[in-house]
Design a protein around this motif. Structure first.
Motif, mmCIF file in Angstrom:
data_model
loop_
_atom_site.group_PDB
_atom_site.id
_atom_site.type_symbol
_atom_site.label_atom_id
_atom_site.label_comp_id
_atom_site.label_asym_id
_atom_site.label_seq_id
_atom_site.Cartn_x
_atom_site.Cartn_y
_atom_site.Cartn_z
ATOM 1 N N GLU A 123 -8.655 -8.149 -9.544
ATOM 2 C CA GLU A 123 -9.055 -9.369 -8.732
ATOM 3 C C GLU A 123 -7.680 -10.236 -8.231
ATOM 4 O OE1 GLU A 123 -7.139 -8.482 -13.136
ATOM 5 O OE2 GLU A 123 -8.204 -7.572 -11.717
ATOM 6 N N GLU A 124 -6.594 -9.492 -7.907
ATOM 7 C CA GLU A 124 -5.709 -9.957 -7.332
ATOM 8 C C GLU A 124 -6.143 -10.175 -6.038
ATOM 9 O OE1 GLU A 124 -1.638 -9.835 -9.721
ATOM 10 O OE2 GLU A 124 -2.370 -10.773 -11.427
ATOM 11 N N ARG A 125 -6.229 -8.922 -5.625
ATOM 12 C CA ARG A 125 -5.153 -7.902 -4.654
ATOM 13 C C ARG A 125 -6.953 -8.482 -3.851
ATOM 14 N NH1 ARG A 125 -5.777 -2.205 -7.391
ATOM 15 N NH2 ARG A 125 -7.444 -1.378 -6.085
ATOM 16 N N ILE A 126 -7.707 -8.328 -4.084
ATOM 17 C CA ILE A 126 -9.371 -8.103 -2.904
ATOM 18 C C ILE A 126 -8.795 -9.976 -2.509
ATOM 19 C CG2 ILE A 126 -10.290 -7.009 -3.911
ATOM 20 C CD1 ILE A 126 -12.430 -9.210 -5.573
ATOM 21 N N LYS A 127 -8.423 -10.308 -2.777
ATOM 22 C CA LYS A 127 -7.929 -12.177 -2.259
ATOM 23 C C LYS A 127 -7.349 -12.485 -0.935
ATOM 24 C CE LYS A 127 -8.193 -14.105 -7.123
ATOM 25 N NZ LYS A 127 -7.531 -15.165 -8.382
ATOM 26 N N HIS A 128 -6.554 -10.700 -0.723
ATOM 27 C CA HIS A 128 -5.939 -10.814 0.411
ATOM 28 C C HIS A 128 -5.800 -9.641 0.728
ATOM 29 C CE1 HIS A 128 -2.767 -8.746 -1.955
ATOM 30 N NE2 HIS A 128 -2.973 -9.786 -3.139
ATOM 31 N N PHE A 129 -4.705 -9.620 2.566
ATOM 32 C CA PHE A 129 -4.889 -8.023 3.390
ATOM 33 C C PHE A 129 -3.698 -7.775 3.184
ATOM 34 C CE2 PHE A 129 -9.192 -10.336 4.845
ATOM 35 C CZ PHE A 129 -9.815 -8.301 4.831
ATOM 36 N N ASP A 130 -2.526 -8.107 2.313
ATOM 37 C CA ASP A 130 -1.344 -7.458 2.302
ATOM 38 C C ASP A 130 -1.775 -6.806 1.020
ATOM 39 O OD1 ASP A 130 -0.537 -10.165 3.208
ATOM 40 O OD2 ASP A 130 -0.216 -11.069 1.711
ATOM 41 N N GLU A 131 -0.316 -6.050 1.741
ATOM 42 C CA GLU A 131 -0.262 -4.707 0.987
ATOM 43 C C GLU A 131 -0.292 -4.795 -0.638
ATOM 44 O OE1 GLU A 131 3.094 -1.929 2.257
ATOM 45 O OE2 GLU A 131 2.122 -1.432 4.304
ATOM 46 N N PHE A 132 -0.222 -4.395 -1.764
ATOM 47 C CA PHE A 132 -0.988 -4.361 -3.027
ATOM 48 C C PHE A 132 0.312 -3.308 -3.954
ATOM 49 C CE2 PHE A 132 -4.740 -2.694 -1.231
ATOM 50 C CZ PHE A 132 -4.444 -1.628 -2.232
ATOM 51 N N ALA A 133 0.599 -1.619 -3.434
ATOM 52 C CA ALA A 133 1.343 -0.482 -4.119
ATOM 53 C C ALA A 133 2.838 -1.372 -4.669
ATOM 54 C CB ALA A 133 1.952 0.301 -2.963
ATOM 55 N N ILE A 134 3.037 -0.866 -6.289
ATOM 56 C CA ILE A 134 4.470 -1.628 -6.864
ATOM 57 C C ILE A 134 5.700 -0.371 -6.352
ATOM 58 C CG2 ILE A 134 5.330 -2.181 -8.562
ATOM 59 C CD1 ILE A 134 2.587 -3.778 -9.050
ATOM 60 N N LEU A 135 6.072 0.047 -5.546
ATOM 61 C CA LEU A 135 6.771 0.754 -5.256
ATOM 62 C C LEU A 135 7.994 1.359 -6.845
ATOM 63 C CD1 LEU A 135 7.930 0.330 -1.518
ATOM 64 C CD2 LEU A 135 5.611 1.792 -2.810
ATOM 65 N N LEU A 136 7.888 2.652 -6.820
ATOM 66 C CA LEU A 136 9.084 2.767 -7.493
ATOM 67 C C LEU A 136 10.492 2.977 -7.193
ATOM 68 C CD1 LEU A 136 7.944 6.815 -8.415
ATOM 69 C CD2 LEU A 136 7.333 4.500 -9.888
ATOM 70 N N SER A 137 11.810 2.500 -8.436
ATOM 71 C CA SER A 137 13.127 1.902 -8.357
ATOM 72 C C SER A 137 13.659 3.435 -7.457
ATOM 73 C CB SER A 137 13.623 1.642 -9.840
ATOM 74 O OG SER A 137 13.484 2.460 -10.772
ATOM 75 N N ASP A 138 14.494 3.493 -6.812
ATOM 76 C CA ASP A 138 15.767 4.259 -6.866
ATOM 77 C C ASP A 138 15.754 5.404 -7.693
ATOM 78 O OD1 ASP A 138 15.242 2.889 -4.088
ATOM 79 O OD2 ASP A 138 17.714 2.344 -4.024
ATOM 80 N N ASP A 139 16.087 5.248 -8.568
ATOM 81 C CA ASP A 139 16.623 5.996 -9.736
ATOM 82 C C ASP A 139 15.022 6.247 -10.448
ATOM 83 O OD1 ASP A 139 18.989 5.133 -10.576
ATOM 84 O OD2 ASP A 139 18.540 3.660 -12.195
ATOM 85 N N GLU A 140 13.166 6.086 -9.949
ATOM 86 C CA GLU A 140 12.461 6.353 -10.775
ATOM 87 C C GLU A 140 12.336 7.852 -8.929
ATOM 88 O OE1 GLU A 140 10.002 3.406 -12.744
ATOM 89 O OE2 GLU A 140 10.484 3.110 -11.265
ATOM 90 N N ILE A 141 12.443 7.335 -8.545
ATOM 91 C CA ILE A 141 12.697 8.348 -6.983
ATOM 92 C C ILE A 141 13.786 9.043 -6.902
ATOM 93 C CG2 ILE A 141 12.924 8.067 -4.607
ATOM 94 C CD1 ILE A 141 10.324 6.963 -5.451
ATOM 95 N N LYS A 142 14.896 8.814 -7.782
ATOM 96 C CA LYS A 142 16.149 10.035 -7.634
ATOM 97 C C LYS A 142 14.635 11.231 -8.486
ATOM 98 C CE LYS A 142 20.136 9.646 -8.006
ATOM 99 N NZ LYS A 142 21.748 8.793 -7.872
#
Length: 482
Positions: free
Chosen positions: A21-40
């Protein structure tokens, strides 16, 4: 590999997304990326599988276990060097590649592959934020000149590699901005175009010259390039769309998907253009075609405020899960749901469109029929309509997203007189002394224009390999990686 027992200790974790309901109001990217520690931690999951099938699953043959291990050990800068050794633009593939590498991961036998795609993007994103990614101009210049026609990922990859080999490279693009399908074909909510812009700035500092609003074969005779340059590389897209020649195809409200998407992305990016903006606001939208382009039409229509969205696919619904023992490590046929499809659409499989229906020249509905697929004794699949299954769908706007048949031949290609393959693509081999060479002397081709509609990662692979072939043609040998 990462940590020897990492795949036992850490669960697979992927980025989350902003609520629908939030992301369809705009054309921006909407992914919430992982932190550096999570990526490690995710890098630690890369197991000592013995044979890294992910290498072959990746068209550019990324050294995936190497940079997984480097990220796990905190050596992000060396991970970036390793990543760039096979891929000029890992931020492109890290965003929009469907990740065949993950399907080939040994851990995918348990449906928990390493999150390779997310680790890839995290590495290059940190490289940009830390200032590690800088222009790499060649220390010397040759006296050779190269024209590249088409500025998509194949053309960009070829241009960067050839410039780094010391050649003078000019890229011609008929659209207003550089990037090809990445720029105007893919919606901004999937790929922020600033990601393209920063690479263009790097390439310009490396000596690449870009010329936009220049349609070779229209604004400049194609044969002029043969006279002016030592080599010409054709890296345009496969842009001839597959049509649907059924009754009333000429009704107002029926569009090729790329016309719908291009008009929208240009408006979002503030590009003044003759390309018409097509609004889906308040309309009953039907998307014919079940691939990525169709999915992009769904997400765009949702952001316009469509009254309803229906996606039709002529093929039967795939299974929820593949039989690993039959298909792994190859790309499997299984049910996939994109973020755009999650935003609200009805998906109909085994459905063919029979006729467009309209009133006063405007589309009002489509007539459909259910189909079934059967296999004959030779193994060939045949489609037949199911008697009595006809139905109508209300439709104010239809996008035809059924793929592309081959590059547009009228204009540049026909003027040059290049030979085509059986599919209508520019004919060129990928191996041997004449790799990527067309039927014309000093003219090469790579990417979708040569291989047909494909993935961004295949375009980058072919652009890099073609650059090596061109460099060897110009200089007698090449040190560029293949």
């Amino acid at each position: 590999m990462g940590k020897a027992t990492g795949f036992l200790e850490f669960d697979r974790k992927t980025p989350s997304y902003a609520p629908v309901e939030e992301r369809i109001k705009h054309f921006d990217e909407f992914a919430i990326l992982l932190s550096d520690d999570e990526i490690k931690e995710q890098g630690a999951r890369c197991m000592d599988c013995g044979i890294p099938f992910c290498h072959n699953g990746c068209p550019v043959n990324n050294n995936i276990p190497d940079w997984n291990d480097l990220v796990f050990n905190g050596d992000w800068q060396e991970a970036l060097v390793t990543l760039h050794s096979t891929n000029n633009f890992p931020e492109f593939t890290g965003k929009i590649c469907p990740a065949p590498c993950e399907e080939s991961c040994t851990l995918n036998l348990e449906n928990t592959p390493v999150t390779i795609k997310n680790i890839e993007f995290s590495i290059v994103d940190k490289g940009w934020s830390e200032g590690w990614i800088q222009p790499q101009p060649c220390e010397y210049k040759t006296d050779k000149t190269v024209a590249i026609v088409g500025s998509g990922p194949a053309g960009m990859a070829a241009a960067q590699q050839l410039a780094r080999a010391g050649h003078s490279v000019t890229v011609y693009e008929r659209q207003e901005r550089i990037g090809g399908l990445l720029r105007f074909g893919i919606p901004d909510f999937k790929l922020d175009k600033k990601i393209i812009d920063r690479r263009i700035s790097q390439m310009m500092a490396e000596g690449v010259e870009f010329k936009t609003n220049t349609n070779i074969g229209v604004d400049i005779p194609a044969k002029d390039l043969l006279e002016k340059y030592d080599a010409v590389v054709l890296t345009g897209g496969s842009e001839q769309p597959r049509d649907l020649p059924i009754p009333n195809r000429d009704l107002d409200g029926i569009y090729f998907a790329m016309d719908f998407l291009r008009g929208n992305t240009k408006k979002v990016q503030g590009v003044n253009t003759d390309d018409a903006f097509i609004s889906a606001e308040g309309k009953h939208v039907v998307v014919i075609g079940g691939g990525d382009t169709g999915s992009d039409c769904i997400g765009t229509s949702a952001r316009h405020g469509a009254a309803s969205i229906t996606q039709l696919e002529i093929m039967p619904q795939p299974p929820e899960k593949e039989d690993k023992l039959l298909v792994w490590p190859e790309w499997p046929n299984k049910m996939r749901t994109s973020t755009s499809q999650e935003e609200g659409c009805e998906r109909m499989f085994s459905t063919a469109t029979k006729e467009f229906i309209g009133k006063d020249g405007k589309l009002t509905a489509i007539k459909c029929v259910k189909v079934e697929w059967t296999q004959d004794d030779s193994g060939r699949w045949n489609m037949s309509e199911i008697e009595g299954s006809e139905f109508e769908l209300k439709a104010d706007l239809v996008t035809l997203a059924m793929g592309f048949v081959h590059p547009v031949q009228e204009g540049m290609l026909n003027e040059l007189g290049v030979e085509y393959d059986a599919m209508g693509n520019v004919k060129a081999n990928t191996d041997g002394d004449d790799a990527y060479a067309t039927s014309l002397d000093k003219v090469f081709s790579a990417g979708d224009m040569r291989r047909g509609q494909s993935l961004v990662v295949w375009a980058i692979r072919e652009g890099r390999q073609c650059a090596r072939a061109v460099d060897a043609f110009l200089m007698g040998s090449s040190d560029l990686p293949r």
